[in-house]
Write a protein that holds these residues in place. Structure first.
Motif, PDB file in Angstrom:
ATOM      1  N   ASP A  12     -74.945  57.320 -71.503  1.00 24.57           N
ATOM      2  CA  ASP A  12     -75.667  57.823 -72.674  1.00 24.57           C
ATOM      3  C   ASP A  12     -74.707  58.582 -73.585  1.00 24.57           C
ATOM      4  O   ASP A  12     -74.207  59.648 -73.232  1.00 24.57           O
ATOM      5  N   GLY A  22     -82.076  55.970 -74.099  1.00 23.03           N
ATOM      6  CA  GLY A  22     -80.727  55.440 -74.205  1.00 23.03           C
ATOM      7  C   GLY A  22     -80.036  55.940 -75.457  1.00 23.03           C
ATOM      8  O   GLY A  22     -80.480  56.890 -76.089  1.00 23.03           O
ATOM      9  N   TYR A  23     -78.961  55.301 -75.821  1.00 18.86           N
ATOM     10  CA  TYR A  23     -78.201  55.768 -76.968  1.00 18.86           C
ATOM     11  C   TYR A  23     -78.244  54.730 -78.084  1.00 18.86           C
ATOM     12  O   TYR A  23     -78.581  53.571 -77.871  1.00 18.86           O
ATOM     13  N   ARG A  79     -76.421  51.053 -77.943  1.00 17.64           N
ATOM     14  CA  ARG A  79     -76.377  50.402 -76.639  1.00 17.64           C
ATOM     15  C   ARG A  79     -76.335  48.885 -76.747  1.00 17.64           C
ATOM     16  O   ARG A  79     -75.887  48.213 -75.814  1.00 17.64           O
ATOM     17  N   ARG A 108     -81.827  62.737 -68.222  1.00 19.75           N
ATOM     18  CA  ARG A 108     -81.251  61.755 -69.141  1.00 19.75           C
ATOM     19  C   ARG A 108     -82.244  61.402 -70.229  1.00 19.75           C
ATOM     20  O   ARG A 108     -83.441  61.395 -69.996  1.00 19.75           O
ATOM     21  N   ASN A 114     -76.438  62.130 -75.481  1.00 22.26           N
ATOM     22  CA  ASN A 114     -76.864  63.339 -74.779  1.00 22.26           C
ATOM     23  C   ASN A 114     -75.838  64.456 -74.910  1.00 22.26           C
ATOM     24  O   ASN A 114     -74.637  64.236 -74.879  1.00 22.26           O
TER      25      ASN A 114
END
Length: 274
Positions: free
Chosen positions: A185, A249-250, A253, A245, A188
């Motif tokens: 990730d 997601g990021y 991705r 987390r 984060n």
């Protein structure tokens, strides 16, 4: 039987013996797997070195195993909204996963030496066509380079009954599982308000668990060639690892470093830049 072996590293002054350790890691770990009749795709993922590894005579002359070089130019880090001068090893790991040609992808840091039993365990997993995630050998031995035979302390399952939730030195999974778990990730923020590799390692493991992908230790041990942390202990140096987390997601991705990237092959080296 085949496996992609990814070693992310950066040529800088963070660790004075970085190049020595990298050469030893590649020759030992890749050589062991080749001796066990595995077809190995070794990728040295160079994340933003000012002087790239593939240009160094020591890499050309002293690395005795075949290695594919992937160089990530600092401009790509900046284009992805990352500070190009920080230690974004996990970003390089994500790119490396995308590069992998094989079903199994093993990612190891550039300062560890695998024992023969660990190499055999890796080969056994690949030969059995097993799924799941394998992280942290059953024994990790910290040593001080160059005295790599002087064990300083042990970090085992027995030391930590719930397992060691900082698996970043070693993690192996199928490429499909890496992709399913969305990799590391990159959005984060750790407890210090900055993005730290250690936070990403723990959260990667949590994400595998959250998806119900089997996670287990792998039999064997490796020697971790530690470096001088200027008298600071691990908690002082890295802080407490995050345990949660961002499930979303990021934001890149889908491309993992390719959203803004120009990819070129020059003298056999894959170069990602803008």
């Amino acid at each position: 039987m085949s496996i992609t072996y990814i070693v992310p590293s950066k040529n800088d002054d963070y660790d004075p013996q970085n190049l020595d350790k990298l050469i030893l890691t590649l020759n030992n770990n890749v050589g062991q797997l080749i001796d066990l009749k595995l077809e190995v795709e070794p990728i040295l993922l160079d994340w933003g070195s000012d002087v790239p590894f593939h240009t160094l005579d020591r890499i050309k002359n002293e690395v005795k195993v075949p290695v594919k070089h992937v160089y990530v130019d600092k401009s790509l880090f900046a284009a992805e909204g990352l500070n190009p001068d920080r230690y974004y090893e996990y970003f390089a790991k994500n790119i490396g996963i995308r590069q992998a040609s094989n079903k199994y992808v093993l990612i190891e840091n550039s300062d560890i030496i695998n024992d023969e039993e660990l190499a055999q365990s890796i080969a056994t997993v690949v030969a059995a066509d097993k799924h799941g995630v394998y992280f942290r050998p059953t024994l990790r031995v910290n040593v001080w380079y160059p005295k790599i035979d002087e064990y300083t302390h042990y970090n085992t399952i027995d030391d930590k009954p719930l397992g060691d939730l900082n698996p970043g030195d070693f993690m192996m999974a199928t490429k499909d599982d890496w992709l399913r778990a969305q990799g590391y990730d990159e959005t984060n923020m750790g407890h210090r308000g900055v993005k730290r590799q250690t936070n990403m390692d723990v959260e990667m493991l949590c994400q595998f668990n959250r998806l119900g992908i089997t996670v287990e230790f792998i039999q064997g041990y490796y020697r971790h060639m530690d470096h001088d942390r200027r008298g600071m202990n691990a908690d002082q140096q890295f802080g407490q690892s995050a345990a949660t987390r961002n499930v979303q997601g990021y934001n890149n991705r889908e491309t993992w470093g390719y959203m803004n990237a120009k990819v070129e092959i020059k003298d056999g080296v894959k170069i990602l830049s803008i």
